[in-house]
Design a protein around this motif. Structure first.
Motif: not given
Lengths: 434, 166
Positions: B117-137
């Motif tokens: 695993f690697s981890l990154e705090e990212v800026e807006c990924i265009g999932a604002c209405c379905w947060g908290p959101a993340m991408q795995v790959n």
């Protein structure tokens, strides 16, 4: 991502295919008037197409709200250079997630809008610039493009009309700044996303130094219904000078967050309380950022207003990209402001000094205020830095950072003072009494 | 360097779609597509891209250093990108990121020792209405609570382990 049914207040025009089975396929698209607008446009002159778009009062959905028909009319059609059509699918304004749905559920409407634009300015190629994070959408769009080619809707001699035009996807690789149109063009040309001096505007010198029509995804998706049903019908859906519907992404502290297609000029309070199901937990509304994080924040009592470009401008804010961020009484405004400014500091391209330095200062000072390490005069520092950035940066990113900073400290000054003095701020008071 | 058939086909399409004389225009997506296969923009990748597009090393380096998704060192097998920007923050994005740091024992831009695993705090990924959101790959995950996160991590660890045995 979609609610099972549209809300009764919604006017489903751009989203009308979203809930159909296999909505992204050309079969579904063709069965629901797909490419009929383009066929109609083939029989129109470029002037007629542009006139129809002008009549629709369609204004750019990326954020600036510039009249689309007028933008197209600036393209010098007689120029000997090739012309390009570019779709800005670099959706990155915090609070905004509407273009993602349009591309996922109805990619052909984007292609058709671009085709009509190409017809209007005699373009020979189109590029869809998609943010790198939206990788799955590249697959969806590539499939749609391939389908359109197989149906003779892209490529050479389209539908026997003599028109040659093709569309290609193009990926970014992580940069908010590339949503700014000239930075996007730099990126499209294989460079860092650093903005260009304007003028010349992309209409005369855009992609590869050639005349270019560059619009947001939602803007292009609005074009087929305009051509099919007439510009006046589209204009009639909204308010004066603000034609049509808009996809509002309502996020934050509401019971039913989501992307809703509502007529331009729809009341903001109604949007929150009725369409998005009200503030979660029955709490009190505190503040709303009406159009993505760069727009000045509104206090709850300022929210009884129609959501169109001109009404928001009169209220001292902006309609921006339609990202409605709702905050209830538990929200610490210092924390919200600090987080927004850290974003702009991280995304500033660093090319011009007031933005590179200003965003860093704002982020640092707001963050130390948030964490209780503020120093006397910090609120004034924020105000001075932000005021000195306004209008003095090379591209709009500096303003996009300065405007929320100024509005947060002006409208919620007490909370910043409380953080400075070590008193509980209004949000903490609410928590204490809960 | 030679890449998989799929990547090569993608790169070929990219090059075909450039206007005459503007090969450099393929640079940003080309780097991203190659990184997807190789894992990072290595010096060999830079050299390869220079040759394929006829650009200088400087042209490539300045682009690599600009875009946040391009990296010099490989991420974990599962690269976890958690949004903490305003819309996600309002519904628990920052707490999710802190939870992820504890769960994985790494911080922003960290990689677990086993490379899983690697981890990154990212800026807006265009999932604002379905947060908290993340991408795995590149995969989106919406409405991610700490419990949902933990279950996903166990599942990925399992999948990753099995893939390694094969």
């Amino acid at each position: 991502m979609l609610h099972p049914e549209p809300h009764p207040a919604e006017v489903v025009l751009l989203t009308r295919r979203f809930r159909l089975p296999d909505s992204a396929s050309i079969g579904t698209y063709l069965a629901t008037e797909g490419y009929q607008a383009f066929r109609k446009a083939l029989a129109m002159t470029p002037e007629e197409i542009i006139e129809e778009v002008k009549k629709s009062n369609l204004r750019g959905r990326g954020g600036a709200g510039f009249p689309t028909g007028l933008k197209w009319s600036f393209v010098p059609r007689n120029s000997p250079k090739p012309k390009y059509v570019v779709a800005n699918a670099d959706e990155g304004e915090p609070g905004t997630c509407k273009d993602r749905l349009l591309m996922q559920y109805d990619p052909h409407s984007l292609l058709e809008g671009m085709l009509i634009a190409a017809r209007a300015v005699d373009a020979r190629a189109g590029y869809i610039y998609i943010r790198g994070e939206y990788r799955y959408l590249i697959e969806i769009l590539d499939r749609a493009i391939e389908e359109a080619r197989r149906h003779g809707l892209l490529g050479r001699n389209i539908l026997g009309s003599g028109m040659d035009f093709d569309i290609y996807t193009h990926s970014g690789a992580g940069s908010y700044e590339c949503g700014e149109e000239t930075a996007l063009l730099e990126s499209l040309e294989g460079k860092r996303g650093v903005p260009r001096l304007r003028p010349p505007f992309p209409a005369t010198s855009g992609a590869f130094g050639c005349p270019t029509v560059l619009n947001n995804v939602e803007t292009f998706c609005s074009v087929p219904p305009i051509i099919l049903r007439g510009g006046l019908a589209f204009a009639g859906l909204g308010t004066p000078k603000n034609g049509g519907t808009r996809l509002f992404a309502i996020s934050g502290h509401v019971n039913r967050p989501g992307v809703y297609e509502l007529p331009m000029g729809f009341n903001l309070l109604r949007m929150i309380h009725e369409v998005a199901g009200g503030v979660r937990g029955g709490r009190k509304l505190k503040a709303v950022i009406p159009g993505g994080s760069s727009c000045p924040v509104l206090r709850a009592e300022e929210c009884d207003l129609p959501m169109d470009f001109d009404s928001l401008a009169r209220a001292g804010s902006m309609l921006g990209s339609g990202g409605v961020i709702v905050m209830d009484e538990t929200t610490c405004m210092v924390k919200a402001a600090a987080r927004i400014l850290r974003f702009y500091a991280r995304e500033s391209c660093g090319f011009c000094t007031p933005c590179r330095e200003g965003t860093q200062w704002l982020a640092q000072v707001l963050t130390r205020l948030e964490r209780g390490h503020g120093q006397r005069g910090d609120v004034e520092v924020v105000r001075d830095v932000a005021r000195n950035m306004l209008g003095r940066t090379f591209c709009p990113l500096g303003d996009a950072a300065a405007m929320p900073a100024l509005s947060f400290i002006e409208k919620f000054r007490d909370e910043f003072e409380a953080h400075l003095e070590g008193r509980p701020c209004a949000a903490e008071e609410v928590a204490l009494h809960a | 360097m030679k890449f998989s058939e799929q990547t090569e086909a993608r790169l070929a399409r990219l090059i075909e779609s450039r206007p005459p004389g503007h090969l450099r225009s393929a640079l940003v997506p080309m780097l991203l597509f190659i990184q997807d296969e190789v894992g990072a923009i290595t010096p060999e990748v830079v050299e390869e891209v220079c040759q394929r597009l006829g650009v200088s090393r400087r042209d490539v380096e300045e682009v690599v250093s600009y875009y946040s998704m391009l990296r010099r060192k490989p991420a974990g097998r599962y690269h976890i990108q958690i949004c903490t920007n305003i819309s996600c923050m309002l519904v628990g994005g920052a707490e999710l990121f802190e939870h992820a740091c504890r769960k994985l024992g790494i911080g922003h831009h960290g990689v677990t020792e086993d490379g899983m695993f690697s981890l990154e705090e990212v800026e807006c990924i265009g999932a604002c209405c379905w947060g908290p959101a993340m991408q795995v790959n590149y995969d989106y995950h919406h409405h991610v609570t700490p419990e949902v996160f933990d279950r996903l991590i166990e599942q990925l660890r399992d999948n990753g382990g099995k893939a390694r045995e094969r």
